[in-house]
Design a protein around this motif. Sequence first.
Motif, PDB file in Angstrom:
ATOM      1  N   ASP A  10       6.391 -11.091   7.088  1.00 58.82           N
ATOM      2  CA  ASP A  10       7.193  -9.995   7.467  1.00 58.82           C
ATOM      3  C   ASP A  10       6.484  -8.697   7.054  1.00 58.82           C
ATOM      4  O   ASP A  10       5.762  -8.644   6.102  1.00 58.82           O
ATOM      5  CB  ASP A  10       8.929 -10.026   6.972  1.00 58.82           C
ATOM      6  N   VAL A  11       6.624  -7.473   7.562  1.00 59.44           N
ATOM      7  CA  VAL A  11       5.965  -6.218   7.164  1.00 59.44           C
ATOM      8  C   VAL A  11       7.185  -5.251   7.359  1.00 59.44           C
ATOM      9  O   VAL A  11       7.855  -5.106   8.225  1.00 59.44           O
ATOM     10  CB  VAL A  11       4.939  -5.781   8.344  1.00 59.44           C
ATOM     11  N   ARG A  12       7.149  -4.527   6.111  1.00 56.51           N
ATOM     12  CA  ARG A  12       8.124  -3.479   6.076  1.00 56.51           C
ATOM     13  C   ARG A  12       7.561  -2.052   6.009  1.00 56.51           C
ATOM     14  O   ARG A  12       6.665  -1.905   4.921  1.00 56.51           O
ATOM     15  CB  ARG A  12       9.205  -3.678   4.816  1.00 56.51           C
ATOM     16  N   PHE A  13       8.028  -1.175   6.757  1.00 57.71           N
ATOM     17  CA  PHE A  13       7.470   0.347   6.559  1.00 57.71           C
ATOM     18  C   PHE A  13       8.498   1.269   6.049  1.00 57.71           C
ATOM     19  O   PHE A  13       9.829   1.289   6.255  1.00 57.71           O
ATOM     20  CB  PHE A  13       6.963   0.482   8.233  1.00 57.71           C
ATOM     21  N   GLN A  14       8.098   2.089   5.331  1.00 56.30           N
ATOM     22  CA  GLN A  14       8.778   3.068   4.620  1.00 56.30           C
ATOM     23  C   GLN A  14       8.147   4.155   4.294  1.00 56.30           C
ATOM     24  O   GLN A  14       7.270   4.432   4.077  1.00 56.30           O
ATOM     25  CB  GLN A  14       9.295   2.769   3.083  1.00 56.30           C
ATOM     26  N   PHE A  15       8.921   5.403   5.049  1.00 54.76           N
ATOM     27  CA  PHE A  15       8.344   6.871   5.039  1.00 54.76           C
ATOM     28  C   PHE A  15       9.482   7.728   4.386  1.00 54.76           C
ATOM     29  O   PHE A  15      10.674   7.577   4.616  1.00 54.76           O
ATOM     30  CB  PHE A  15       8.207   7.141   6.681  1.00 54.76           C
ATOM     31  N   MET A  16       8.858   8.676   3.741  1.00 57.65           N
ATOM     32  CA  MET A  16       9.571   9.587   2.893  1.00 57.65           C
ATOM     33  C   MET A  16       9.362  10.955   3.111  1.00 57.65           C
ATOM     34  O   MET A  16       8.046  11.263   3.403  1.00 57.65           O
ATOM     35  CB  MET A  16       9.309   9.421   1.398  1.00 57.65           C
ATOM     36  N   LEU A  26      18.393   4.141   7.192  1.00 59.92           N
ATOM     37  CA  LEU A  26      18.236   5.697   6.875  1.00 59.92           C
ATOM     38  C   LEU A  26      18.829   5.801   5.474  1.00 59.92           C
ATOM     39  O   LEU A  26      20.019   5.843   5.434  1.00 59.92           O
ATOM     40  CB  LEU A  26      18.363   6.478   7.833  1.00 59.92           C
ATOM     41  N   ASP A  27      18.097   6.883   4.589  1.00 60.83           N
ATOM     42  CA  ASP A  27      18.693   7.095   3.419  1.00 60.83           C
ATOM     43  C   ASP A  27      18.454   8.456   3.269  1.00 60.83           C
ATOM     44  O   ASP A  27      17.307   9.213   3.495  1.00 60.83           O
ATOM     45  CB  ASP A  27      18.071   6.344   2.218  1.00 60.83           C
ATOM     46  N   THR A  76      13.086   3.376   6.468  1.00 65.13           N
ATOM     47  CA  THR A  76      12.780   2.057   6.071  1.00 65.13           C
ATOM     48  C   THR A  76      12.934   1.178   7.338  1.00 65.13           C
ATOM     49  O   THR A  76      14.122   0.959   7.715  1.00 65.13           O
ATOM     50  CB  THR A  76      13.450   1.206   4.984  1.00 65.13           C
ATOM     51  N   HIS A  77      12.041   0.293   7.908  1.00 64.39           N
ATOM     52  CA  HIS A  77      11.943  -0.584   8.953  1.00 64.39           C
ATOM     53  C   HIS A  77      11.381  -1.783   8.660  1.00 64.39           C
ATOM     54  O   HIS A  77      10.178  -1.788   8.322  1.00 64.39           O
ATOM     55  CB  HIS A  77      11.403  -0.028  10.357  1.00 64.39           C
ATOM     56  N   SER A  78      12.144  -3.072   8.788  1.00 59.51           N
ATOM     57  CA  SER A  78      11.602  -4.208   8.483  1.00 59.51           C
ATOM     58  C   SER A  78      11.503  -4.871   9.965  1.00 59.51           C
ATOM     59  O   SER A  78      12.386  -5.363  10.527  1.00 59.51           O
ATOM     60  CB  SER A  78      12.511  -4.933   7.621  1.00 59.51           C
ATOM     61  N   ARG A  79      10.175  -5.347  10.141  1.00 59.72           N
ATOM     62  CA  ARG A  79       9.857  -5.777  11.455  1.00 59.72           C
ATOM     63  C   ARG A  79      10.221  -7.118  11.628  1.00 59.72           C
ATOM     64  O   ARG A  79      10.992  -7.549  12.825  1.00 59.72           O
ATOM     65  CB  ARG A  79       8.291  -5.761  11.835  1.00 59.72           C
ATOM     66  N   GLY A  80      10.356  -8.047  10.607  1.00 58.40           N
ATOM     67  CA  GLY A  80      10.756  -9.515  11.127  1.00 58.40           C
ATOM     68  C   GLY A  80      12.304  -9.343  11.123  1.00 58.40           C
ATOM     69  O   GLY A  80      12.927 -10.125  12.069  1.00 58.40           O
ATOM     70  N   LEU A 104       0.784  -1.379  -0.053  1.00 61.29           N
ATOM     71  CA  LEU A 104       0.016   0.113   0.119  1.00 61.29           C
ATOM     72  C   LEU A 104       1.025   1.048   0.051  1.00 61.29           C
ATOM     73  O   LEU A 104       1.848   1.387   0.860  1.00 61.29           O
ATOM     74  CB  LEU A 104      -0.909   0.094   1.320  1.00 61.29           C
ATOM     75  N   GLU A 105       0.739   2.069  -0.813  1.00 61.24           N
ATOM     76  CA  GLU A 105       1.660   3.209  -1.178  1.00 61.24           C
ATOM     77  C   GLU A 105       1.047   4.455  -1.283  1.00 61.24           C
ATOM     78  O   GLU A 105       0.021   4.644  -2.054  1.00 61.24           O
ATOM     79  CB  GLU A 105       2.540   2.725  -2.545  1.00 61.24           C
ATOM     80  N   LYS A 106       1.287   5.590  -0.613  1.00 57.32           N
ATOM     81  CA  LYS A 106       0.944   6.760  -1.104  1.00 57.32           C
ATOM     82  C   LYS A 106       2.497   7.635  -1.648  1.00 57.32           C
ATOM     83  O   LYS A 106       3.165   7.935  -0.778  1.00 57.32           O
ATOM     84  CB  LYS A 106       0.501   7.786   0.224  1.00 57.32           C
TER      85      LYS A 106
END
Length: 213
Positions: A68-74, A99-100, A89-93, A52-54
């Motif tokens: 696994d669930v990966r969260f990415q915020f920009m 950080l980029d 970017t955070h990988s829960r598993g 799911l992306e915005k």
Amino acid sequence: MIIASLAGRVDGDVTGLAGTVTVNGGDMKLRATVSDTSIQYGPSLSFSSISLEKPGSFIVDFIPQDKDVRFQFMNTARVMDKPLNLTYTHSRGANKTVLDGSLVIDPANKVSLNHAVGSNNFRLKYNYLHKGNTTFEPTYDFSKNAWDLAVSQRVFGDDVVRASYQSSSKILGLEYRKMRSVNGSFKVSASVNLSEPSKFPKLSGESTLSFEM
């Protein structure tokens, strides 16, 4: 609107397929990726990820195979009136956070930094675009104390030839990407491990077709 793409690849003796379906719903996108990592012994289709992306804001990826669930915020900030693009970017598993950051100095110059939080993994990359056609990308990996270098050249319009060298692994690579006029592209690449006595090149090819439904 629904956009679908299908990619086939040949990597040595292994042949595979991957498909992506993206549903655009206003500001949000729902994307499902189906992969067949190898069709050598018969098809074995599986979901690689559901996202799911915005765009420009966040991406949430669910990877069924790894549960696994990966969260990415920009986000974008201004530094001395220059845009600084930040990605978290955070990988829960794997419990891994990356950080980029990339600072766009001008249209021809960009500096990027990649850091895995809680480790000594830092990568610093400088991107220089020469006369709009040639790109130089030197990268320094602090954890390996090693330099990587890539040079890309536009040819025949939008086609790209790219050469790269990874000093830590001694891998020399060459890639040609062809942008077709009808919703598709293909890529041919070769790589050689200079640390191996045989120095036999590894060849691979990939073709992608995109279309709207």
